[in-house]
Scaffold this active site. Structure first.
Site, short mmCIF file in Angstrom:
data_model
loop_
_atom_site.label_atom_id
_atom_site.label_comp_id
_atom_site.label_asym_id
_atom_site.label_seq_id
_atom_site.Cartn_x
_atom_site.Cartn_y
_atom_site.Cartn_z
N ASN A 38 -14.44 48.05 3.92
CA ASN A 38 -15.76 47.44 3.81
C ASN A 38 -15.63 46.14 3.04
O ASN A 38 -15.22 46.14 1.87
CB ASN A 38 -16.72 48.39 3.08
N SER A 43 -19.02 34.82 -3.27
CA SER A 43 -19.09 33.36 -3.28
C SER A 43 -17.66 32.89 -3.47
O SER A 43 -16.73 33.64 -3.19
CB SER A 43 -20.05 32.87 -4.36
N SER A 44 -17.43 31.72 -3.96
CA SER A 44 -16.14 31.10 -3.71
C SER A 44 -15.37 30.62 -4.92
O SER A 44 -14.86 29.51 -4.94
CB SER A 44 -16.37 29.93 -2.76
N GLU A 100 -15.75 27.62 2.97
CA GLU A 100 -15.64 28.14 4.32
C GLU A 100 -16.43 27.30 5.32
O GLU A 100 -17.42 26.67 4.97
CB GLU A 100 -16.09 29.60 4.37
#
Length: 157
Positions: A38, A43-44, A100
């Protein structure tokens, strides 16, 4: 649930076809070794001193995996789709950023877009870019739905 700061990460990308767009997405995840877990969308931000893995090792079925991912699916024959992640790692590996992008484009165009985003994110923070990594996938839709996926999976161990 207790969350830990990730210690290791995997960067990868894959493209696949399937009977439906969702099956194509799932098939791309299977190629990456993360089709039976899963994904927990992140966020990044990359923690300091992360160790990069070459491949995903066996993980338990159903495990919750913190992941930054970009994806696109299409069933329009002749369309080229791409997904990319750009990873910027600061000097001395003291943290970093992931950006992304996905779209109806080539993987080179997607890679250029995430490179620009990483550079802007670092500039805005006043950080110095020590290393840039990228993962991208591209596929042209034929007679089956297709998907392109790029991921950074983070592991607490």
């Amino acid at each position: 649930m207790s969350w830990m700061t990730p210690k290791r990460a995997f960067l990868g990308a894959a493209a696949a076809e399937g009977g439906t767009k969702l099956n194509a997405f799932d098939n791309a995840l299977l190629k990456l070794g993360i089709g039976n877990v899963n994904l927990v969308k992140l966020s990044s931000v990359i923690p300091a001193h992360i160790e990069w893995m070459e491949k995903v090792h066996d993980v338990p079925i159903g495990m919750l995996l913190p992941t930054v991912y970009s994806h696109i699916e299409s069933d329009e024959p002749g369309m080229t789709i791409s997904a990319a992640l750009g990873v910027g790692i600061s000097e001395k590996n003291e943290g970093g950023l992931i950006y992304e992008y996905s779209g109806y484009c080539t993987k080179e165009e997607a890679e250029e877009m995430v490179r620009k985003m990483v550079e802007e994110g670092f500039a805005k923070r006043g950080w110095k870019l020590g290393e840039f990594r990228v993962a991208s996938a591209e596929i042209t839709v034929k007679d089956k739905p297709a998907a392109a996926v790029a991921v950074v999976v983070m592991f607490p161990y």
